[in-house]
Design a protein around this motif. Structure first.
Motif, PDB file in Angstrom:
ATOM      1  N   VAL A   1      -1.464  -1.066  -4.025  1.00 28.28           N
ATOM      2  CA  VAL A   1      -2.603  -0.155  -3.889  1.00 28.28           C
ATOM      3  C   VAL A   1      -2.043   1.238  -3.656  1.00 28.28           C
ATOM      4  O   VAL A   1      -1.163   1.412  -2.804  1.00 28.28           O
ATOM      5  CB  VAL A   1      -3.518  -0.542  -2.708  1.00 28.28           C
ATOM      6  CG1 VAL A   1      -4.707   0.408  -2.616  1.00 28.28           C
ATOM      7  CG2 VAL A   1      -3.991  -1.985  -2.847  1.00 28.28           C
ATOM      8  N   ASN A   2      -2.534   2.228  -4.416  1.00 31.05           N
ATOM      9  CA  ASN A   2      -2.028   3.586  -4.189  1.00 31.05           C
ATOM     10  C   ASN A   2      -3.153   4.600  -4.102  1.00 31.05           C
ATOM     11  O   ASN A   2      -4.237   4.418  -4.631  1.00 31.05           O
ATOM     12  CB  ASN A   2      -1.024   3.992  -5.270  1.00 31.05           C
ATOM     13  CG  ASN A   2      -1.677   4.378  -6.575  1.00 31.05           C
ATOM     14  OD1 ASN A   2      -1.934   3.514  -7.404  1.00 31.05           O
ATOM     15  ND2 ASN A   2      -1.945   5.657  -6.774  1.00 31.05           N
ATOM     16  N   GLU A   3      -2.868   5.686  -3.394  1.00 28.05           N
ATOM     17  CA  GLU A   3      -3.760   6.835  -3.199  1.00 28.05           C
ATOM     18  C   GLU A   3      -3.296   7.978  -4.099  1.00 28.05           C
ATOM     19  O   GLU A   3      -2.160   8.002  -4.550  1.00 28.05           O
ATOM     20  CB  GLU A   3      -3.667   7.291  -1.738  1.00 28.05           C
ATOM     21  CG  GLU A   3      -4.613   6.601  -0.795  1.00 28.05           C
ATOM     22  CD  GLU A   3      -5.884   7.398  -0.580  1.00 28.05           C
ATOM     23  OE1 GLU A   3      -5.834   8.630  -0.508  1.00 28.05           O
ATOM     24  OE2 GLU A   3      -6.949   6.766  -0.470  1.00 28.05           O
TER      25      GLU A   3
ATOM     26  N   VAL B   1       2.993  -1.176   4.194  1.00 24.85           N
ATOM     27  CA  VAL B   1       2.610   0.192   3.866  1.00 24.85           C
ATOM     28  C   VAL B   1       3.870   1.017   3.635  1.00 24.85           C
ATOM     29  O   VAL B   1       4.778   1.031   4.481  1.00 24.85           O
ATOM     30  CB  VAL B   1       1.778   0.833   4.999  1.00 24.85           C
ATOM     31  CG1 VAL B   1       1.399   2.266   4.635  1.00 24.85           C
ATOM     32  CG2 VAL B   1       0.537   0.005   5.285  1.00 24.85           C
TER      33      VAL B   1
ATOM     34  N   SER C   1       1.041   5.402   0.028  1.00 28.79           N
ATOM     35  CA  SER C   1       0.303   6.637   0.278  1.00 28.79           C
ATOM     36  C   SER C   1       1.181   7.636   1.017  1.00 28.79           C
ATOM     37  O   SER C   1       1.887   7.274   1.960  1.00 28.79           O
ATOM     38  CB  SER C   1      -0.959   6.358   1.099  1.00 28.79           C
ATOM     39  OG  SER C   1      -1.611   7.565   1.448  1.00 28.79           O
TER      40      SER C   1
ATOM     41  N   TYR D   1      -6.939   3.904  -5.632  1.00 35.26           N
ATOM     42  CA  TYR D   1      -8.046   4.293  -4.751  1.00 35.26           C
ATOM     43  C   TYR D   1      -8.441   5.723  -5.114  1.00 35.26           C
ATOM     44  O   TYR D   1      -7.754   6.676  -4.764  1.00 35.26           O
ATOM     45  CB  TYR D   1      -7.603   4.221  -3.290  1.00 35.26           C
ATOM     46  CG  TYR D   1      -8.679   3.759  -2.331  1.00 35.26           C
ATOM     47  CD1 TYR D   1      -9.982   4.236  -2.429  1.00 35.26           C
ATOM     48  CD2 TYR D   1      -8.404   2.846  -1.317  1.00 35.26           C
ATOM     49  CE1 TYR D   1     -10.972   3.808  -1.547  1.00 35.26           C
ATOM     50  CE2 TYR D   1      -9.383   2.421  -0.435  1.00 35.26           C
ATOM     51  CZ  TYR D   1     -10.657   2.896  -0.555  1.00 35.26           C
ATOM     52  OH  TYR D   1     -11.646   2.485   0.318  1.00 35.26           O
TER      53      TYR D   1
ATOM     54  N   VAL E   1       0.422  -7.433   4.477  1.00 34.47           N
ATOM     55  CA  VAL E   1       0.350  -6.034   4.053  1.00 34.47           C
ATOM     56  C   VAL E   1       1.593  -5.270   4.502  1.00 34.47           C
ATOM     57  O   VAL E   1       2.009  -5.354   5.663  1.00 34.47           O
ATOM     58  CB  VAL E   1      -0.902  -5.342   4.625  1.00 34.47           C
ATOM     59  CG1 VAL E   1      -1.027  -3.921   4.076  1.00 34.47           C
ATOM     60  CG2 VAL E   1      -2.156  -6.158   4.304  1.00 34.47           C
TER      61      VAL E   1
ATOM     62  N   LEU F   1      -7.460   4.066   4.833  1.00 33.99           N
ATOM     63  CA  LEU F   1      -6.399   3.124   4.503  1.00 33.99           C
ATOM     64  C   LEU F   1      -6.077   2.198   5.673  1.00 33.99           C
ATOM     65  O   LEU F   1      -5.760   1.030   5.468  1.00 33.99           O
ATOM     66  CB  LEU F   1      -5.153   3.883   4.066  1.00 33.99           C
ATOM     67  CG  LEU F   1      -5.310   4.670   2.759  1.00 33.99           C
ATOM     68  CD1 LEU F   1      -4.042   5.439   2.435  1.00 33.99           C
ATOM     69  CD2 LEU F   1      -5.679   3.739   1.607  1.00 33.99           C
TER      70      LEU F   1
ATOM     71  N   TYR G   1      -1.674  -3.063 -10.124  1.00 39.31           N
ATOM     72  CA  TYR G   1      -1.944  -2.123  -9.042  1.00 39.31           C
ATOM     73  C   TYR G   1      -3.399  -1.684  -9.077  1.00 39.31           C
ATOM     74  O   TYR G   1      -4.074  -1.758 -10.109  1.00 39.31           O
ATOM     75  CB  TYR G   1      -0.998  -0.914  -9.091  1.00 39.31           C
ATOM     76  CG  TYR G   1      -1.216   0.047 -10.237  1.00 39.31           C
ATOM     77  CD1 TYR G   1      -2.015   1.193 -10.082  1.00 39.31           C
ATOM     78  CD2 TYR G   1      -0.595  -0.151 -11.465  1.00 39.31           C
ATOM     79  CE1 TYR G   1      -2.191   2.085 -11.117  1.00 39.31           C
ATOM     80  CE2 TYR G   1      -0.765   0.736 -12.508  1.00 39.31           C
ATOM     81  CZ  TYR G   1      -1.565   1.859 -12.333  1.00 39.31           C
ATOM     82  OH  TYR G   1      -1.739   2.742 -13.374  1.00 39.31           O
TER      83      TYR G   1
ATOM     84  N   VAL H   1      -9.061  -5.768  -4.115  1.00 37.10           N
ATOM     85  CA  VAL H   1      -7.597  -5.827  -4.143  1.00 37.10           C
ATOM     86  C   VAL H   1      -7.120  -7.264  -4.307  1.00 37.10           C
ATOM     87  O   VAL H   1      -6.237  -7.561  -5.121  1.00 37.10           O
ATOM     88  CB  VAL H   1      -7.013  -5.205  -2.862  1.00 37.10           C
ATOM     89  CG1 VAL H   1      -5.499  -5.425  -2.789  1.00 37.10           C
ATOM     90  CG2 VAL H   1      -7.324  -3.702  -2.821  1.00 37.10           C
TER      91      VAL H   1
ATOM     92  N   LEU I   1       0.852  -1.187   0.000  1.00 36.68           N
ATOM     93  CA  LEU I   1       0.000   0.000   0.000  1.00 36.68           C
ATOM     94  C   LEU I   1       0.891   1.242   0.000  1.00 36.68           C
ATOM     95  O   LEU I   1       1.774   1.374   0.854  1.00 36.68           O
ATOM     96  CB  LEU I   1      -0.916  -0.016   1.222  1.00 36.68           C
ATOM     97  CG  LEU I   1      -2.096   0.956   1.228  1.00 36.68           C
ATOM     98  CD1 LEU I   1      -3.207   0.422   2.132  1.00 36.68           C
ATOM     99  CD2 LEU I   1      -1.681   2.337   1.713  1.00 36.68           C
TER     100      LEU I   1
ATOM    101  N   THR J   1      -6.159  -1.900   5.647  1.00 32.00           N
ATOM    102  CA  THR J   1      -5.144  -2.846   6.122  1.00 32.00           C
ATOM    103  C   THR J   1      -5.744  -3.857   7.093  1.00 32.00           C
ATOM    104  O   THR J   1      -5.367  -5.036   7.081  1.00 32.00           O
ATOM    105  CB  THR J   1      -3.968  -2.110   6.800  1.00 32.00           C
ATOM    106  OG1 THR J   1      -4.412  -1.456   7.997  1.00 32.00           O
ATOM    107  CG2 THR J   1      -3.335  -1.102   5.857  1.00 32.00           C
TER     108      THR J   1
END
Length: 423
Positions: free
Chosen positions: A107-109, A45, A15, A132, A43, A29, A129, A417, A13, A33
């Protein structure tokens, strides 16, 4: 023959903002998780070192979630906001993603520059990927005075990042519709949005604001106050509450206004309040969720807004959910889905983005609060005639638990995801 054990999905993840920073993205977020951990995923981050205000505050993640932080440039308010600040995160994160070991899906913001770097790194390593989509930055920049070249560049980068994603997570129907208008349809999964209803709840102590100068808690009856909790940026237009407070104070000098958090408009809002007596408006720094919840529980009403025409007409400020989860009605100014929800579900007062209309709503909230067990009247009021204050608190908190819990949102997002990794 014994069944083959399926290996855990490995999720990375990415962000620039994450817990314990008090922001909607952080809550969303961290809930993701938790949901991924519940689903058996592993996971990691990749985020930034915490701001000075949040230094030493636990991030609240589970033991199985690894959080790896990187130093980053912040603006004068402590935010990673602006092109230089974004690049201080995005350039290193390209290499952090590229050389990360054991990753099945990323996963990206936002911002789009992060999505751009994630797409590049994932293409080189052939890893899918998920993007979000919590806002449309191209629309926001287009509503400012930014040069046309900058607007076109942001739109191009954002669109390119979306198109490379195996799936897009949309936080609302408004975002989904806007994506469709921009030609993005097939890979969009509308998972919704919400708030941490454990951190924000009607149970717990509440701040009592002394009737004299200053802001603090005591055990006696205090002055009635309103709370604006969260970012006060250009798209929110929170300055309208300072202007409305001038009108409210003229009719009810007891009323107080408390701003919690930071934002680009904070200095301008402070300027709007200079003619009010000292102590009428108080500015507090960022605070962890449990502290914000104390203020919300003690408030007459919370305040939220979306400035019309600012590029975020489709957005929903999650501060409305936080307030309702604490049993406190909201005064909402502006347009968008929050206005419809607040009005239809009797969660507060939803009015036009106009000083007088906002002041009238705040005065109606004060009247409802003063009537207490007798209930209150008024247009678009959160309290039905004869509804006791305690019953109102229970009703609002119950509504939030059923309709605005991030846990359910996170479970839906986690499924997307994991499916993206499996494909």
């Amino acid at each position: 023959m014994p069944p083959v054990e399926r290996p855990a999905v490995r999720v990375l993840l990415v962000s620039r903002i994450f817990a314990p920073e008090p922001a909607a993205a952080s809550f969303r977020l961290r809930a993701l998780t938790d949901a991924l951990d519940d689903a058996g995923a592993r996971v990691t981050v990749l985020t930034t070192t915490t701001s000075r205000a949040m230094a030493g505050t636990p991030d609240g993640t589970r033991d199985g979630v690894r959080v790896r932080r990187w130093p980053v440039l912040r603006d004068s308010a402590g935010y990673v906001r602006g092109y230089v600040q974004y690049m201080s995160f995005d350039v290193p994160v390209f290499f952090r993603v590229l050389f990360a070991r054991g990753v099945d899906v990323v996963v990206n913001e936002p911002p789009p520059t992060t999505g751009f770097m994630v797409r590049l790194a994932c293409a080189l390593r052939r890893t899918p990927y998920v993007y979000y989509v919590c806002d449309i930055l191209g629309d926001a920049v287009g509503a400012t005075s930014a040069p046309g070249l900058v607007v076109r560049a942001v739109r191009a980068i954002e669109g390119w990042a979306w198109r490379g994603a195996r799936a897009l997570l949309s936080v609302s129907g408004g975002v989904t519709r806007r994506l469709a208008e921009l030609g993005v349809r097939g890979s969009v999964h509308e998972v919704g949005n919400g708030i941490d209803t454990e951190a924000f709840s009607a149970s717990g102590d509440a701040v009592v604001l002394p009737s004299g100068d200053g802001a603090g808690a005591d055990d006696g009856a205090g002055a009635p106050f309103f709370v604006y909790a969260g970012t006060a940026s250009e798209v929110h237009g929170a300055g309208i509450f300072a202007r409305a407070m001038l009108l409210v104070h003229a009719q009810d000098p007891r009323a107080r206004l408390v701003f919690i958090g930071q934002g680009a408009e904070k200095a301008a809002i402070a300027d709007e309040c200079t003619s009010l007596p000292p102590g009428t408006v108080t500015f507090l720094p960022q605070a962890p969720p449990h502290e914000v919840a104390r203020w919300l529980r003690g408030a007459v009403a919370s305040l939220a807004s979306v400035r019309p025409g600012g590029g975020y007409d489709f957005s929903f400020p999650t501060k409305v959910y936080a307030s309702v989860a604490c049993g406190t009605p909201a005064v909402y100014a502006g347009i968008g889905p929050a206005r419809t929800l607040v009005s239809d579900e009797h969660l507060g007062w939803a009015v036009d983005y106009e000083d007088g209309a906002v002041a009238d709503a705040m005065l109606a909230a004060l009247e409802a609060h003063d009537r207490g067990p007798d209930g209150a009247a008024g247009p678009d009021g959160a309290v039905a005639d004869g509804e006791p204050r305690e019953r109102r608190q229970e009703r609002l908190a119950s509504w939030a638990a059923q309709n605005a819990s991030l846990a359910g949102v996170a479970r839906a997002a986690a499924l997307v995801v994991i499916e993206a990794a499996d494909r």
